[in-house]
Motif scaffolding. Structure first.
Motif, PDB file in Angstrom:
ATOM      1  N   ARG A 229      39.120 -79.070  65.016  1.00 38.93           N
ATOM      2  CA  ARG A 229      39.720 -79.430  65.816  1.00 38.93           C
ATOM      3  C   ARG A 229      40.929 -80.286  65.298  1.00 38.93           C
TER       4      ARG A 229
ATOM      5  N   LEU B 237      42.334 -79.980  62.725  1.00 38.04           N
ATOM      6  CA  LEU B 237      43.091 -79.516  61.442  1.00 38.04           C
ATOM      7  C   LEU B 237      44.899 -79.780  62.618  1.00 38.04           C
ATOM      8  N   SER B 238      44.952 -79.893  63.351  1.00 35.31           N
ATOM      9  CA  SER B 238      46.216 -79.493  64.750  1.00 35.31           C
ATOM     10  C   SER B 238      46.921 -80.622  64.803  1.00 35.31           C
TER      11      SER B 238
ATOM     12  N   ARG C  98      48.117 -82.772  61.580  1.00 33.78           N
ATOM     13  CA  ARG C  98      49.417 -82.653  61.023  1.00 33.78           C
ATOM     14  C   ARG C  98      50.422 -83.166  62.334  1.00 33.78           C
TER      15      ARG C  98
END
Lengths: 646, 198
Positions: free
Chosen positions: B191, B193-194, B197
């Motif tokens: 989770r 990951l997003s 970025r």
């Protein structure tokens, strides 16, 4: 997914083992949502689950064309769900499936341990049932045996109808075989299909595969199969049926797969959709061996980009590369491996490569337009060969492949060969190679010299029919026979027509490879005999008619009565008579012919070692064994006869 | 450690099983190892003493194959539980993407649990990892023991879980809760990951 048009109820053969399933399926198709809902069909693989599912869809559409039918496999269902979830469009997914009238899901055994999918399916089934919409599911095992399946689903399925299909019994197997062979237009001798049906095939696919083998065998062999030869062909001698494979052991509870699918769905949510599309495209194209530098660059962008256009362009480029590569391998099998065909950034290079290859490739020699069936005189001596030749010309590759025309020199083999070639060349897209074996050999030698064997081969591999005259000339020429052997196999496999002529039956020609001989024998060897009186008459009449108008009946009878061992000799006689008549300024008559032929001295030139033919001097025993064949390169064969006889 | 590498299209998650000695960290990994198809798992590296205590660390690489176009791999580590191996623990913690804290549910081990938890905090701080954002999952292991010997998940939450991390009961030796823990940890890690970025 679209419904396969072949999978209908009328193509589904019903036997004791699948009657219940078929009946239930028909009922459901006619009154969707009312009778059995959901209908759950299970059976081992290859017994017709997909066929039944699709048949339901087609029948229902026939009954009520407005019915919305959705057929998909569970994998596709899962994929659609994941895609919808990843795109944040799970509502669209629910709408899509919530609005169908008949939902057909194949292979639901893959629901094993997929809890989120099971939950979704449970919800969907509830929704569809509430709206009286039909659900049909198929699986390779009953619901209770699907590992890790939610109890609510099991009981939900049980609330409809669960039916299984077994392996077809003997009668059903026989019926399937009969119907399939009818569809293929293949006829088998008595007892053959029964013999095949007697062996218990594990499933229908295997059964049909067996039939295909037999049909293919029978197509290339003139002799019909017998039950014994069929069994021998299939390797079932001794009455042993092929072993039925044991069912695979049940899968152990799979916590890891569960974990994996969990990670997959989390990742699908986490990775931005465009990145996922690009990454998946890279995976796919990389897997197929294409360079993906362009897409990789795209993936490294930090800001979201419009990937759609780039992906489409990439796909178009790959498509173009594929076409180019296919064309290239058609021309030159070794040319297909060039790196340019694997790099979508080098489409221009690939185009250039193919263009170069195209420029270097001329079509193979074709038939002479002079020789057609219309000009071919028929008689008892050549009846069989002529009818076989016509059959081949009309149905290339399907009747007699190869057709081998054998007979002594001058009986019209070459004429017949070119006539077939001319007929074949009329078909759209036909590329017909028609040449003498000697030319074939010469071309090969030249290709070897110039190191162009591959292009030479490619040139012949793309022809739709190969007609080779005087194949006996290849006797003892190992390399040529080798090439011909491979070409033969290539052509025969693609059901392309092969025709050969030879001066004797292939088996009788010394120095021909056994593997070629057996292949020639595998087709039809048709003999042309020296012309009998009838045929001579027809030949003379026709020739005189062309040169001197309405022929004189006495002259025809006189000439036809003279012995001649070939059509060519007959025409030589006519030619002499015509020449003499012309020289005297008289019309050709029987009297003139009698005077000329019975008082004439045989021409001394015939006995000389070398013969002048159109300026070429060739020894009759030299490289060209059949010097008559020079006639091909001449526009009008009659000219040559005049020269040779004068 | 960067989680996603777009150039190589790889996602690598390093998850460290932390906790006091004999709480069952290696048992967790062994159970997972036993359930992973052979082609998916690397060799489990276990550096153990003669008495089967983890001396250095256990390492279990998992190849999950291609997911959403990314080669996805998980690397599971355990740290040695004994107090005196703190240098190793720090080393293993480096670059971790998530932590599974394996709690020994036995009542008499409560102090060890607390001590190990404090040690985790200290080590993370030293590594420059932010305990507030790093995904941590608590696993209350050995819940199969007689109730009189263990603390309930609620009691353990009270004692250890003041940050309200996700917590799961488990019985690692029989496999109960092992994959659930791994799933919870990987979900929490992925989770991020997003988040990373944006």
């Amino acid at each position: 997914m679209d419904l396969n048009q072949l999978f209908r109820f009328d193509t589904f053969l019903v036997g004791a083992s699948n009657r219940l399933a078929a009946t239930a399926a028909r009922t459901v198709a006619q009154t969707p949502g009312t009778a059995y809902n959901p209908l759950f069909i299970y059976s081992a693989t290859g017994l017709g689950k997909t066929h039944l599912l699709m048949a339901i869809g087609q029948q229902a559409k026939q009954v009520a064309p407005t019915v919305v039918v959705e057929y998909l496999t569970l994998e596709e269902f899962v994929e659609a769900f994941h895609a919808a979830v990843a795109a944040g469009q799970s509502d669209a997914f629910r709408n899509r499936f919530g609005n169908v009238d008949i939902l057909l899901i194949d292979d639901v055994q893959f629901l094993t341990h997929r809890r989120e999918m099971q939950a979704e399916l449970l919800r969907l089934i509830g929704q569809l049932q509430a709206a009286d919409k039909q659900i049909v599911l198929s699986s390779d095992c009953p619901p209770a045996e699907i590992e890790g399946l939610d109890e609510r689903l099991v009981s939900g399925f049980a609330g409809g109808l669960i039916v299984d299909m077994g392996r077809p019994d003997f009668e059903t197997r026989l019926a399937i075989l009969r119907r399939r062979s009818e569809e293929r237009g293949a006829e088998f001798g008595p007892g053959v299909l029964e013999a095949v049906a007697a062996f218990e095939a594990a499933n229908v696919r295997e059964l049909v595969g067996t039939l295909n083998r037999l049909a293919a065998f029978q197509a290339v062999n003139e002799a019909p199969l017998t039950p014994e030869s069929a069994a021998a062909l299939l390797g079932w001698e001794g009455g042993e049926a092929p072993a039925v494979p044991a069912p695979p052991p049940p899968k152990p509870a799979d916590e890891f797969s569960d974990f994996l699918s969990d990670v997959t769905s989390v990742l699908a949510r986490q990775v931005e959709a465009w990145r996922r599309r690009v990454a998946e495209a890279i995976m796919r194209w990389e897997g197929e061996g294409y360079r993906t530098a362009r897409l990789e660059a795209l993936l490294n962008q930090s800001a979201p980009v419009s990937s759609e256009a780039a992906l489409r362009q990439f796909e178009r480029d790959v498509e173009r590369l594929r076409e180019l590569e296919a064309e290239m391998t058609g021309m030159d099998p070794t040319g297909g491996g060039h790196a340019a065909f694997r790099d979508p950034d080098r489409v221009a290079d690939a185009e250039a490569l193919v263009q170069r290859a195209r420029d270097g490739l001329s079509p193979p020699p074709g038939p002479s337009a002079l020789w057609t069936f219309e000009q071919y005189a028929s008689g008892e001596a050549n009846r069989v060969a002529l009818s076989a030749a016509r059959a081949v010309g009309e149905q290339p590759g399907r009747r007699y492949n190869p057709l081998v025309l054998v007979g002594p020199a001058g009986v019209g083999k070459t004429h017949l060969l070119h006539a077939i070639a001319n007929l074949l060349a009329q078909a759209p897209g036909a590329v017909v190679a028609c040449l003498s074996a000697q030319d074939f050999l010469d071309e090969l030698v030249q290709a070897i010299e110039r190191d162009r064997v591959d292009p030479w081969r490619a040139r012949y591999r793309r022809v739709t029919a190969l007609l080779l005259d005087d194949v006996h000339l290849l006797a003892g020429k190992e390399r040529s026979q080798e090439e011909l052997f491979h070409l033969f196999n290539h052509m025969a496999a693609a059901q392309r027509q092969l025709v050969f002529t030879a001066n004797a039956a292939p088996r009788a020609v010394a120095g021909l490879d056994d593997r070629l001989v057996s292949r020639f024998d595998g087709g039809l060897v048709a003999e042309l005999a020296p012309p009998d009186r009838d045929l001579r008459q027809a030949l003379i009449r026709r020739h005189l008619a062309i040169r001197a108008g309405e022929p004189d009946g006495d002259l025809v009878d006189y000439l036809a009565a003279r012995p001649a061992d070939s059509a060519r000799a007959v025409l030589g006689l006519v030619q002499r008579v015509l020449g003499a008549a012309e020289a005297r300024g008289a019309i050709p008559t029987a009297a003139l012919a009698r005077e000329l032929l019975e008082g004439a001295v045989p021409p001394a030139a015939r006995a000389s070692v070398s013969v002048r033919t159109s300026g070429l001097v060739a020894s009759p025993v030299g490289i060209v064994k059949s010097r008559e064949k020079f006639v091909w390169s001449w526009p009008n064969p009659a000219d040559r006869l005049v020269e040779e006889l004068s | 450690m960067s989680l996603v590498n777009f150039t190589t299209r790889e996602i690598t998650c390093k998850i460290v099983y932390y906790g006091p000695g004999r709480s069952g960290k290696t048992t967790n990994l062994q159970y997972i190892y036993g359930r992973v198809p052979e082609e998916r798992r690397g060799r489990m590296v276990s550096l153990a003493t003669q008495t089967d205590r983890t001396l250095f660390f256990d390492f279990l690489p998992l190849e999950l194959g291609s997911i959403s176009g990314f080669k996805t791999r998980f690397q599971l580590y355990t740290v040695p539980g004994q107090v005196y191996y703190n240098a190793t623990r720090k080393l293993v913690l480096q670059g971790s993407d998530g932590v599974v804290f394996v709690v020994d549910s036995q009542a008499r081990q409560l102090d060890e649990n607390i001590e190990s938890m404090q040690n985790l905090h200290a080590n993370l701080l030293e590594q420059g990892l932010d305990i507030r954002t790093l995904p941590v999952i608590l696993q209350y292991n050995k819940q199969d023991l007689p109730p009189e010997l263990i603390l309930t998940p609620a009691e353990l939450d009270e004692a250890l879980n003041f940050r309200a991390w996700p917590s799961l009961p488990a019985d690692a030796i029989n496999g109960h809760g092992v994959f659930e823990t791994l799933k919870a940890a990987s979900e929490a890690v992925l989770r991020k990951l997003s988040e990373e970025r944006t």
